[in-house]
Design an enzyme around this catalytic site. Sequence first.
Site, PDB file in Angstrom:
ATOM      1  N   MET A  28      95.167  -2.373  29.557  1.00  0.00           N
ATOM      2  CA  MET A  28      96.015  -1.509  30.242  1.00  0.00           C
ATOM      3  C   MET A  28      94.964   0.109  30.188  1.00  0.00           C
ATOM      4  O   MET A  28      95.967   1.116  30.115  1.00  0.00           O
ATOM      5  CB  MET A  28      97.223  -1.343  29.442  1.00  0.00           C
ATOM      6  CG  MET A  28      98.206  -2.768  29.877  1.00  0.00           C
ATOM      7  SD  MET A  28      99.742  -2.292  29.997  1.00  0.00           S
ATOM      8  CE  MET A  28     100.355  -1.951  28.026  1.00  0.00           C
ATOM      9  N   LEU A  31      91.255   3.225  26.436  1.00  0.00           N
ATOM     10  CA  LEU A  31      90.332   2.101  25.853  1.00  0.00           C
ATOM     11  C   LEU A  31      89.815   2.843  24.236  1.00  0.00           C
ATOM     12  O   LEU A  31      89.833   4.134  24.264  1.00  0.00           O
ATOM     13  CB  LEU A  31      88.966   1.912  26.699  1.00  0.00           C
ATOM     14  CG  LEU A  31      89.365   1.280  27.968  1.00  0.00           C
ATOM     15  CD1 LEU A  31      87.937   1.229  28.879  1.00  0.00           C
ATOM     16  CD2 LEU A  31      90.161  -0.102  27.849  1.00  0.00           C
ATOM     17  N   HIS A  32      89.881   1.923  23.339  1.00  0.00           N
ATOM     18  CA  HIS A  32      89.402   2.354  22.017  1.00  0.00           C
ATOM     19  C   HIS A  32      88.338   1.490  21.600  1.00  0.00           C
ATOM     20  O   HIS A  32      87.931   0.490  22.378  1.00  0.00           O
ATOM     21  CB  HIS A  32      90.723   2.286  21.252  1.00  0.00           C
ATOM     22  CG  HIS A  32      91.392   1.189  21.206  1.00  0.00           C
ATOM     23  ND1 HIS A  32      91.020  -0.009  20.706  1.00  0.00           N
ATOM     24  CD2 HIS A  32      92.483   0.868  21.526  1.00  0.00           C
ATOM     25  CE1 HIS A  32      91.800  -0.985  20.874  1.00  0.00           C
ATOM     26  NE2 HIS A  32      92.705  -0.272  21.451  1.00  0.00           N
ATOM     27  N   HIS A  35      88.697  -2.397  22.332  1.00  0.00           N
ATOM     28  CA  HIS A  35      88.403  -2.792  23.474  1.00  0.00           C
ATOM     29  C   HIS A  35      86.974  -2.909  23.703  1.00  0.00           C
ATOM     30  O   HIS A  35      86.250  -3.974  24.186  1.00  0.00           O
ATOM     31  CB  HIS A  35      88.655  -1.710  24.656  1.00  0.00           C
ATOM     32  CG  HIS A  35      90.394  -1.592  24.732  1.00  0.00           C
ATOM     33  ND1 HIS A  35      90.977  -0.622  24.470  1.00  0.00           N
ATOM     34  CD2 HIS A  35      91.397  -2.637  25.076  1.00  0.00           C
ATOM     35  CE1 HIS A  35      92.306  -0.892  24.594  1.00  0.00           C
ATOM     36  NE2 HIS A  35      92.399  -2.107  25.147  1.00  0.00           N
ATOM     37  N   GLN A  58     105.757  -4.899  32.225  1.00  0.00           N
ATOM     38  CA  GLN A  58     106.070  -5.381  30.654  1.00  0.00           C
ATOM     39  C   GLN A  58     106.602  -4.282  29.725  1.00  0.00           C
ATOM     40  O   GLN A  58     106.669  -4.575  28.615  1.00  0.00           O
ATOM     41  CB  GLN A  58     104.551  -5.896  30.200  1.00  0.00           C
ATOM     42  CG  GLN A  58     103.752  -4.728  29.815  1.00  0.00           C
ATOM     43  CD  GLN A  58     102.250  -5.359  29.671  1.00  0.00           C
ATOM     44  OE1 GLN A  58     101.303  -5.820  30.509  1.00  0.00           O
ATOM     45  NE2 GLN A  58     101.854  -5.335  28.386  1.00  0.00           N
ATOM     46  N   SER A 183      95.848   1.289  21.498  1.00  0.00           N
ATOM     47  CA  SER A 183      95.827   2.647  22.086  1.00  0.00           C
ATOM     48  C   SER A 183      97.062   3.261  21.536  1.00  0.00           C
ATOM     49  O   SER A 183      97.029   4.620  21.421  1.00  0.00           O
ATOM     50  CB  SER A 183      96.335   2.154  23.430  1.00  0.00           C
ATOM     51  OG  SER A 183      95.344   1.279  24.066  1.00  0.00           O
TER      52      SER A 183
END
Length: 283
Positions: A28, A31-32, A35, A58, A183
Site C-alpha cells: 500500500m 514504503l519502509h 518493504h 480494507q 508504515s
Amino acid sequence: MDVVRHSEDMRRWRRGAYSSPFALFPTMGALHDGHLSLVRQARDSALLAVSIFVNPLQFGPAEDLAAYPRDLDRDLGLLEPLGVDVVFAPDPADFTPAGRRTTVHVAGLTDRLEGASRPGHFDGVTTIVAKLFNVVRPDTAYFSRKDYQQLLVMKAMVRDLDVPVRLVECDVVRDHGGLALSSRNANLSPAQRGQALALPAALSAAVASWDGDADTARARLVAALATAPGIELDYAEIADPDTLEPLYGQRSGPAQALIAARVGATRLIDNAHLRAVGPMAGT
Ligand code: PAF
C-alpha cells in the site's frame, strides 16, 4: 523501471514479459526498510513487479483511509535503485469502480483477531489481491509474516480457488529496538515509539518462557501489555499457527502468539512463533 497506472497497460506489459518466474510484491506504499528488504529478497526472481495501492476496501468506516500516508514519487525513488522492473499503481477510481458487486471472502479464518476488530477488512484484502493477481498474473507473490493472519488468509484463498500463484513468506523485519517495521510507525512520536517497544518485548518474553502452557503464556502477555505505559491492548492471543483457533491448557505442538494494541491513535500488530515443546519439538 516502468510505472503503470491502468490495468489494461499492466496486462499489455505482462504479455510482453516472457522471462519467468515473475514475482509480485503487493503493497500500500509508504514504503519502509521492511518493504525494501523484502524487495531485495524478491529481486532474486527473474522479474519483479511491486504494486502500490492504498486499498479503500480494507479500511472500515471508522478507520482513517484519508490519513494513510501516500507519496508515490518518494516510493518510486526508493524502488528504482533496487532493480524493480515494473510498479503497478492503479487509480482507485479505475481499480475499485462504483458498481462493483463481487467480494472474495475466506470464511472462518477471517472472523477472529484482526477480523473481529476490523470487520470486513480481510474481504477487502482478498478482493483486491485477487484482482492484482488477475491483472499482474505473477508466478510468485511475496507476503510478510508481520501480517500473519493476512498471510494465512492468502494461503487459504490461493488453495481454495486454485490460484496459480506460489506464495513466498518473508520474515518480519524489525528495527534496532525490535519494533516490527510498519508504515504506521511513522505516526508514532519518539515517546510513543519508546512505549511501542513493549509489544516486541512482551513477545520475546513469551518466546523465552514458552513451555507449552497456553493459558499461562496468554495471561503473561496480557499482563505485560495491560500494565505497559501508553499501551491500550486490543487482543493478545495464543493460537493454533494454521487455524488461529485459540489454544488452551498444556500443548506439545507449535503455537503462535498474536497481539494488537493502540499506542496513542496508532494501531500496531505483531506476532511470534512459539516452537513445539513436546514430541513435535523442532517445528
Ligand atoms: O499488506 C498490505 O499492505 C495490504 O494488505 C495488501 C496485501 C497490499 C492488500 O492491499
